[in-house]
Structure formats: C-alpha cells, structure tokens
Design a protein around this motif. Structure first.
Motif, PDB file in Angstrom:
ATOM      1  N   LYS A  68      59.802 111.043   1.354  1.00 54.41           N
ATOM      2  CA  LYS A  68      60.248 110.037   0.402  1.00 54.41           C
ATOM      3  C   LYS A  68      59.731 108.644   0.724  1.00 54.41           C
ATOM      4  O   LYS A  68      59.997 107.711  -0.009  1.00 54.41           O
ATOM      5  N   TYR A  69      59.029 108.506   1.836  1.00 56.92           N
ATOM      6  CA  TYR A  69      58.420 107.224   2.179  1.00 56.92           C
ATOM      7  C   TYR A  69      56.904 107.312   2.070  1.00 56.92           C
ATOM      8  O   TYR A  69      56.320 108.393   2.216  1.00 56.92           O
ATOM      9  N   PHE A  70      56.268 106.164   1.863  1.00 54.55           N
ATOM     10  CA  PHE A  70      54.815 106.101   2.012  1.00 54.55           C
ATOM     11  C   PHE A  70      54.498 106.134   3.497  1.00 54.55           C
ATOM     12  O   PHE A  70      55.131 105.438   4.290  1.00 54.55           O
ATOM     13  N   GLN A 145      49.636 109.004  -2.343  1.00 57.15           N
ATOM     14  CA  GLN A 145      50.975 109.449  -1.939  1.00 57.15           C
ATOM     15  C   GLN A 145      52.031 109.293  -3.031  1.00 57.15           C
ATOM     16  O   GLN A 145      53.165 109.760  -2.864  1.00 57.15           O
ATOM     17  N   ILE A 146      51.674 108.608  -4.131  1.00 59.70           N
ATOM     18  CA  ILE A 146      52.682 108.309  -5.157  1.00 59.70           C
ATOM     19  C   ILE A 146      53.344 109.586  -5.694  1.00 59.70           C
ATOM     20  O   ILE A 146      54.560 109.667  -5.841  1.00 59.70           O
ATOM     21  N   HIS A 147      52.529 110.604  -5.936  1.00 63.64           N
ATOM     22  CA  HIS A 147      53.045 111.847  -6.499  1.00 63.64           C
ATOM     23  C   HIS A 147      54.101 112.461  -5.575  1.00 63.64           C
ATOM     24  O   HIS A 147      55.182 112.873  -6.011  1.00 63.64           O
ATOM     25  N   ARG A 148      53.790 112.496  -4.282  1.00 62.93           N
ATOM     26  CA  ARG A 148      54.719 113.089  -3.313  1.00 62.93           C
ATOM     27  C   ARG A 148      56.022 112.292  -3.226  1.00 62.93           C
ATOM     28  O   ARG A 148      57.113 112.859  -3.253  1.00 62.93           O
ATOM     29  N   VAL A 149      55.895 110.968  -3.141  1.00 68.00           N
ATOM     30  CA  VAL A 149      57.085 110.124  -2.994  1.00 68.00           C
ATOM     31  C   VAL A 149      57.977 110.261  -4.230  1.00 68.00           C
ATOM     32  O   VAL A 149      59.207 110.413  -4.114  1.00 68.00           O
ATOM     33  N   GLU A 164      56.722 107.675 -11.195  1.00 68.76           N
ATOM     34  CA  GLU A 164      55.367 107.408 -10.692  1.00 68.76           C
ATOM     35  C   GLU A 164      54.826 106.086 -11.211  1.00 68.76           C
ATOM     36  O   GLU A 164      54.224 105.313 -10.477  1.00 68.76           O
ATOM     37  N   GLY A 165      55.060 105.825 -12.475  1.00 68.97           N
ATOM     38  CA  GLY A 165      54.589 104.569 -13.063  1.00 68.97           C
ATOM     39  C   GLY A 165      55.223 103.367 -12.385  1.00 68.97           C
ATOM     40  O   GLY A 165      54.549 102.392 -12.068  1.00 68.97           O
ATOM     41  N   ARG A 166      56.537 103.483 -12.111  1.00 66.98           N
ATOM     42  CA  ARG A 166      57.216 102.353 -11.468  1.00 66.98           C
ATOM     43  C   ARG A 166      56.751 102.185 -10.027  1.00 66.98           C
ATOM     44  O   ARG A 166      56.612 101.073  -9.529  1.00 66.98           O
ATOM     45  N   LEU A 167      56.496 103.318  -9.361  1.00 61.22           N
ATOM     46  CA  LEU A 167      55.988 103.233  -7.984  1.00 61.22           C
ATOM     47  C   LEU A 167      54.624 102.559  -7.964  1.00 61.22           C
ATOM     48  O   LEU A 167      54.311 101.774  -7.066  1.00 61.22           O
ATOM     49  N   ARG A 168      53.807 102.880  -8.986  1.00 63.54           N
ATOM     50  CA  ARG A 168      52.467 102.281  -9.051  1.00 63.54           C
ATOM     51  C   ARG A 168      52.584 100.762  -9.163  1.00 63.54           C
ATOM     52  O   ARG A 168      51.802 100.031  -8.560  1.00 63.54           O
ATOM     53  N   LEU A 193      56.235  97.818   1.398  1.00 66.29           N
ATOM     54  CA  LEU A 193      56.338  98.778   0.302  1.00 66.29           C
ATOM     55  C   LEU A 193      57.572  99.665   0.468  1.00 66.29           C
ATOM     56  O   LEU A 193      58.344  99.864  -0.477  1.00 66.29           O
ATOM     57  N   ASN A 194      57.778 100.172   1.682  1.00 64.29           N
ATOM     58  CA  ASN A 194      58.909 101.080   1.885  1.00 64.29           C
ATOM     59  C   ASN A 194      60.248 100.361   1.822  1.00 64.29           C
ATOM     60  O   ASN A 194      61.248 100.923   1.350  1.00 64.29           O
ATOM     61  N   LEU A 195      60.277  99.104   2.296  1.00 63.75           N
ATOM     62  CA  LEU A 195      61.511  98.319   2.164  1.00 63.75           C
ATOM     63  C   LEU A 195      61.811  98.067   0.690  1.00 63.75           C
ATOM     64  O   LEU A 195      62.964  98.184   0.238  1.00 63.75           O
ATOM     65  N   ALA A 196      60.778  97.758  -0.087  1.00 60.12           N
ATOM     66  CA  ALA A 196      60.959  97.541  -1.522  1.00 60.12           C
ATOM     67  C   ALA A 196      61.418  98.833  -2.199  1.00 60.12           C
ATOM     68  O   ALA A 196      62.245  98.821  -3.122  1.00 60.12           O
ATOM     69  N   LEU A 197      60.893  99.940  -1.707  1.00 59.25           N
ATOM     70  CA  LEU A 197      61.244 101.245  -2.257  1.00 59.25           C
ATOM     71  C   LEU A 197      62.720 101.564  -2.004  1.00 59.25           C
ATOM     72  O   LEU A 197      63.446 102.009  -2.897  1.00 59.25           O
TER      73      LEU A 197
END
Lengths: 206, 627
Positions: A68-70, A145-149, A164-168, A193-197
């Motif tokens: 779930k993380y990059f 990695q977006i697809h996996r996350v 996926e769109g929002r992650l992009r 990125l992961n903190l924002a996630l």
C-alpha cells in the motif's frame, strides 16, 4: 642544512597552531553561525515536522515494503535498508553474478506484488542507490507502482481505477522537475509521497 | 547522449572557464602582494599572522630551505592528525562516544590528509568525532591544498626571475593561499550549500520514527563473539524490530566546501557526496562540481599572468580542457548505454526526457497537463547512482574528480560499466595533471610541458627552451622523476597487493572486476587522488600501511624535485626567443602536449587496463550475444 631545519621548526609549529585555530575552529564556527541564522531548517537536516515532532527528513529516504506504499529504491546499507547511520552503496560490479541475481530478484518481487503489470521495471527501482539513502525515485518508477498501491488500498476494481487517477495527481504534486529547468533529473520524493498518501487515506478511510 | 546531457556538460564547461578567468587574475594579484578591492581588508590579518609566528615576509628562501619548511610543516601536521585520532575519546565534541581509531588506520588517514589525497579507509559517520573532523581533517583540507598552491609558485618564479637563488617564502605563499583564496571561497560556497540542504550544526544524531517499521535478523553470538549455529547448521538469529532511525548530524557544509575547492575529496559521510546531506540537490551538485576544478583551472591564468605571457596559461588550460571533455564524453556515453544484462533481467533502461510530450497523451489522455511526463526516467546504469543526479551528473563528477586529484564521489565508481569505470581509472593514471590538484596539478603539467619541449628540441636538434629558460640535463632528470615515480608506485604496489593474501581477501567482486579494484586503489593512492572502487576493503593493516607509504612518496618525492627545478631555473639567464625557438602557445604545442600526456599514460597502463576493465567489457558484451 641542519641549522636551516632547526630555524624553520619554530615557524612550522606556530603556523600549524595558528592555522589550526583559524581553519579548524574559527572557520567552522563562523559557517555554523551564519548557517543557523540564515538557513536554520536546512542546516539542521531538513526535518519534516508533523504536530511539532520530527517525522523524518525530506532528504533521507526510508524503506517501504507494504504494497500500500510506494517503495523506495533498493538500499545496500546494513543491517537494515536505508539505515541513515551507515550510508553505503552496494559497490557490486556490472558483471557480478550476485548483482545480476539481486536485480532479477527485485524484478520478480515487483511482478509478484502486482501480477497484472508485466512491463519492464524502471531501472532505478531495481538498482541500489549510491548512498543507500536516496530519497527519490524516477517519475517512471512511481507511475509503475500506482496500479499496485491503488489495488492494495481499494479492493473494488472500479473504485481502484478511480483512485489511480488521484494517486497520479498526488505523485505529480511530489514530483520535482530539473532544477532551474536544466540541472539534474526529474524525481519523486518517496517519503513526502507516502506521508501525503497516509494523509489522504486518513481523510477518506481508504 | 540526450540534448539535455550535452546542455548540462556545456553549461558546466562555460561556467568553469568563465569563472576561472577572474579568479586567476585575483590570485595573481594576491600572490604579487597587491590584493584588490575588499581583499585589502585582510592585509592586517596577514601581517598579524607573520608577527605571531615570527616570520619576516620579505626574507625569501632558496629552494632547499623552501623544501625544508614545506616538509616540516606537513610532517608536523600529519603527526597532529595521527594524535587527535588516537585520543579522540578523551577530546571534546564526541557526542556519539566514538572510540580511538586503530593505529594503522590513523597512520593511513594522517598520510592521506597531509598529502591532499584524502583516501578514506574509514566511514566518517561511524569513526570520526566532530572534533576530529574539524580540528584534524578540515584543517588539513586547507593546509594541504595551500601547500600544493605554495609549491607551484616557486616554479613560476623560476621562469619569471633570472640569476637568483631566491624563489619565495613558503610561509608567505602558504598564508596568502589560505587567507585570501581558500577561506573566503569556502565560506561563500559552504553557505550556498547549506541553503540547498547540506547540514551544518553541532547537535547529536537525531532520532526520527519510520513511517513503516521494519525488522532484520541479527545473528546471535556466544561470549567469545562466535556465531551460534542451530540444529541444521544455520546461524541462529533473533529478530530485531526497527521503529526509528538515527539521522547523522554535524558540521558538514564547512568541510565539504573546502574538500571540493582544495581538491581534497574526503567526505564527511561514508558515501561522500552521494549522501543527501552532503549533496542534496542538483544545484548543490553543480556548485560542488564547479568547485572541484575551479582553482586548478584558474591557476593556469595566474601562471600566464605571473609568467608575463597570458597565452601560455591559455595553452595549458586548452590541453586540460580537451583531454577532460574527450574522456567525459566516453564516460557519459558508456553509463547512459547501460548494462545489457539488466535488460535481460527485466529492467527498463531507456531514457525518457521529462519535458518531451511525445506519446504522453496517447496513454494518459489529454485532460491533464503534466509538468513532468509521468513515465520520465534517466535510464542507463543506475546502480550506485542517485536519482537526482542521474547519469550525466554522475559522469561529469566522476571525470572531474579523478582528473583533478579530488577523489570525492557522487556515485559509486565500483558499479560503473566497465568502460565508464575505465575513464576515472585512466584519468588518475595520467598523473593528475589534467587540471589536477590545486597547485600540484599545474606543476605536474608544467613538468610535462618541459619534457615536451625537450622531445621537440631533440627532433630538430636544438637546445630546448620553455618561457625563455634553457631546459638542460638537470631539469630533465628531475622531470623524469616527477613523471615516472607515480607510474612505478601504482604498478609496483598493485603487484604487491595482488601477490599477497591481504590483497586478494579485500576484493569485493570476482574476476576481472576484482583486479580493477586493486589497480584502482593503488593508482588512486599513488597519484594522491583518493577516490576508490569502494567495495574494496582497504581498512586492513596491509593496505593502510602500503597505501600510506605510497601517498607520502608520491606527494613529497614529486614536490621536492619540482622545487629543485624551480631553484635551477631561477639561477639561469633568460634567452630571447629566436627563429629556432618552439613557440609554446600555439595549437601545435597544445597538440604535442596532449599527445605526450596520453602516450605516457597509455604506454604505462594499457597492459594493466587490458586485464581489468577492458576484459570485463568484452565479457559483458559477449554474455549479451549468447542465445
């Protein structure tokens, strides 16, 4: 010759002493003073503060292994990856069998974590960084990695696609281009990125 | 190579050559005793230093006294570095309570920093206290660089003076180099680096939580330190959870500034300028790369001005720039081409420029406008490199740091492609005269120039002259020493290491690459460079001792013959140029000098290189063509 040597001994000793004070004490103190006045955040390690507590440094990469993380770049530090106290590269040569096996294993691990994605893996995601602390990955490595996350955070396929769109967008926010448009390379800060996630996930219960 | 790669290399060369001119002029004014502008404000401090140390600045020395003063000063400096390392636990500013450094490692480091090599067999953040870093190592960064610059000046005076045995005062040259040149430049650079994120503080290591906790298996040992085995013969381990990590801290920026400007190269952290706290952004990287070559390039102009013919300085600078650019192109191309074995393993090494829009909308739709295309990457051989620098900045750095005797790194040379790694190795083996260390690079190159006019003189049957001075048997004997000693040292020490068990045990990679590691280590130490194929475990008594001796020999057994040449030249009369004089500022001479440097390097080292990087390149390519 011997008398010459004796004559130069005193200035040699005195110059060593005086220059030691000048360059070894006064100079670093002066730099520290000026740095702490003008650039206190940078001089103290560019720490990321959350609720007034340090939550890491934006310059020092951390290791991630949950889907779930990059993920950051592989790190050769011991005894655990991205050990900030013991920076090192792998120093493996380009034809070393151990090195080639390590790369193959990393490629396999990425494919295993996301079996639908069969494309070649961006090279920086399967090679160890120079410092073992590289805070960045290439935009391609983040995109990969977006697809996996998204799938790890959202089991429903349709909503995962939306995520996926929002992650992009999130990746784009954490992406820096070349500095001044020319220098260096484009890069994504993994910790930011992961903190924002996590922040996004906390808001929307992902 | 990509357009951006050429742009970044071009920008680097323009900035370097552009800044070298005013700095060269400034240094010429400083060494003439007439510092311009604001620098005049430092003059009272200069006089104070002379008074404190009991030196009369107008008392000039002959070459032997100059050499004695230089050797004494550096000898005492090395002793101090040794002593501080051995006693660092009892000294202040050691918040991590780091223990005393071992005797052989202390000797190696003392030799290394006193000779401007800055080879590091230790890892900074795990070995050296803040006090040791500042008072022992930072100081040597300054004074070993200033010593190099000081030893250049007598040689220039040898050309510009006539019928005298006085070649200057070592203490004056040392003081001016430190006070007017190295300290102000370092201060400005250090602050610029801090603004980019290089740390500068005296706080203990900071502990921060990990976003995702990790764990590792720690092997269990019994009371004697032996690993415990379980029933299957596997080592017993216990699981250690890691929830937080310590970030190293310290006064890094002040040391990094001088390590770059003084062509020292000894990093604050183990991985040197690959560490994000030493080199956090592409701009910081650009400034650090500029600083590697800046003073050495500028000294060419200083030489031209002081020798009374600026064209002579331009000619030398042209030689350096040509060789540098050629090898840089080879290194960048080889690294960008990547490693064919990685493509077989399923890695994508293709370059995709961040700002090109080609095929982007096809894949992600046109709705979104991307600042950076989502699949951008540097590609190429990224093992041991940092994403923010990519290929081209790693290649510029590797070439610059090895042609100057700097030795700092921003990527791991050990993991370069065979040809990419051959470039830094060969640049070291050329004798550190392509820019070279501050001062010593230029005096090395001037020695090559002397021997080039000698060979040209032999071809046409006339007494060779350089800058109006006849080059005779004595000068040529000394010049031969200066050129041959590093070559002999590098090859003999490599051979010694290869035939010893200690040498073989230290290799980190098998096959041809392991040989390259040994060759690189001893080429580096024998030419006072200091960079490494860092997998090689050099921190053992054998390498620390042999390498320490090699560093001392190649620094001082070169500086002393150079001073002897200076003394001999200063005594001679000046001969006016005649029709038979070979002009030494023309493209013809530039070409001759380039050829001379390359031929000496090639004749000496190609057999050894064939056993290392060249054979490894062939292996890498052959494995690719297998079905």
């Amino acid at each position: 010759m011997f008398r010459e040597t004796l004559k130069q001994f005193k200035p040699a000793l005195l110059f060593l002493l005086v220059l030691t004070v000048l360059t070894g004490v006064i100079y670093p103190m002066a730099v520290t003073g000026a740095a702490q006045v003008f650039f206190p955040k940078q001089a103290n390690g560019s720490l990321v503060m959350i609720n007034d507590k340090p939550a890491g440094s934006e310059l020092i990469g951390q290791a991630f292994s949950a889907p779930k993380y990059f993920w950051s770049r592989p790190s050769a530090t011991g005894p655990f990856p991205n050990n900030a106290g013991a920076s090192t590269g792998s120093n493996l040569g380009p034809t070393n069998a151990d090195y080639l096996k390590a790369v193959k294993d990393r490629v396999d691990a990425l494919h295993a974590a996301d079996p639908e994605n069969t494309e070649p893996v961006p090279v920086d995601l399967v090679t160890a960084s120079g410092s073992g602390l590289d805070p960045h990955i290439s935009p391609a490595a983040a995109e990969y990695q977006i697809h996996r996350v998204a799938k790890a955070r959202e089991p429903d396929e349709k909503r995962a696609r939306e995520l996926e769109g929002r992650l992009r967008e999130l990746v784009a926010q954490c992406t820096e281009g070349r500095q001044l448009g020319i220098l260096g390379e484009a890069r994504v800060n993994v910790l930011r990125l992961n903190l924002a996630l996590d922040n996004l996930a906390a808001k929307e219960a992902l | 190579m990509t357009t951006n790669a050429i742009l970044q290399i071009g920008l680097y060369l323009v900035a370097l050559l552009g800044l070298a001119m005013p700095l060269g002029w400034y240094m010429a004014r400083v060494y003439s005793g007439t510092p311009p502008g604001l620098a005049k404000l430092l003059a009272p401090f200069e006089r104070l230093l002379y008074r404190l140390c009991g030196v009369k600045p107008e008392d000039e020395m002959n070459w032997k006294t100059y050499a004695v003063a230089m050797l004494l000063f550096n000898g005492l400096g090395a002793l101090l570095v040794y002593a501080i390392q051995r006693f660092q636990l009892a000294l202040p500013l050691n918040p991590q309570q780091l223990p005393a450094v071992s005797p052989d490692s202390s000797f190696n480091t003392a030799a290394s920093f006193a000779t401007n090599t800055n080879w590091q067999s230790y890892g900074g953040e795990t070995t050296m206290s803040y006090f040791t870093q500042m008072v022992a190592l930072s100081v040597q960064n300054f004074v070993s660089a200033a010593t190099g610059m000081a030893c250049l000046l007598p040689l220039i005076r040898g050309f510009s003076r006539k019928t005298t045995d006085r070649i200057g005062n070592f203490w004056v040259d040392l003081t001016r180099s430190t006070l007017y040149i190295l300290m102000p430049l370092s201060f400005v650079l250090a602050l610029a680096l801090v603004s980019q994120g290089v740390i500068q503080n005296f706080v203990p290591y900071q502990t921060v939580p990990l976003v995702e906790a990790t764990s590792y298996d720690n092997p269990l040992t019994d009371a004697d330190g032996k690993t415990l085995l379980d029933d299957q013969g596997q080592p017993k381990t216990e699981k250690v959870d890691v929830k937080e990590v310590a970030l190293p801290m310290g006064p890094a920026a002040s040391q990094i500034a001088i390590k770059q400007l003084g062509t020292n190269g000894g990093g604050f952290f183990n991985v040197n300028s690959a560490h994000p706290y030493e080199n956090p952004t592409p701009l910081a990287n650009f400034l650090e790369m500029l600083a590697i070559l800046l003073i050495s390039a500028a000294l060419c102009h200083t030489f031209g001005i002081l020798a009374g013919d600026r064209r002579q300085g331009w000619a030398i600078l042209a030689v350096m720039t040509i060789v540098f650019t050629g090898f840089l192109a080879l290194c960048a191309w080889s690294e960008q081409s990547g490693n064919p074995r990685l493509t077989e393993a399923g890695a994508d090494q293709v370059t995709r420029e961040p700002y090109s829009t080609e095929r982007v909308s096809e894949r992600w739709g046109t709705k979104q406008s991307w600042d950076v295309r989502p699949d951008a990457q540097t590609g190429g051989n990224m093992e041991g490199k940092e994403v923010r620098f990519g290929i081209v900045n790693s290649a510029i750095w590797a070439t610059a740091t090895t042609c100057a005797s700097n030795g700092s790194v921003n990527a791991m040379h050990d993991s370069f492609t065979p040809l990419g790694g051959l470039v830094p190795l060969l640049m070291i083996q050329l004798g550190e005269v392509i820019f070279g260390g501050v001062g010593c690079g230029l005096y090395g190159m001037l020695i090559f120039a002397i021997s080039t006019v000698f060979i040209a003189g032999l071809m046409v049957g006339r007494t060779p002259e350089y800058l109006g001075k006849k080059i005779e048997a004595y000068e040529m004997k000394m010049a031969a020493l200066v050129i041959l000693i590093p070559c002999v040292l590098a090859l003999v020490c490599t051979a010694l290491a290869l035939t010893s068990d200690a040498g073989k045990a230290s290799m980190a990679n098998p096959g041809a690459h392991g040989f390259s590691e040994v060759l690189y280590a001893y080429s580096s130490m024998s030419n006072n460079n200091g960079s490494a194929f860092a997998g090689y475990n050099a921190n053992v008594p054998f390498h620390n001792t042999l390498g320490g001796i090699a560093m001392l020999i190649s620094r001082f057994w070169l500086a002393v013959p150079v001073l002897a040449i200076a003394g001999s030249l200063a005594k001679k009369k000046t001969v006016p140029p005649s029709a038979g004089t070979l002009p030494t500022h023309t493209p013809l001479f530039v070409g001759l000098l380039v050829a001379k440097v390359l031929i000496v390097g090639a004749l000496t080292f190609i057999p050894a290189l064939a056993l290392g990087p060249i054979v490894e390149h062939l292996q890498m390519m052959q494995q690719e063509s297998k079905p």
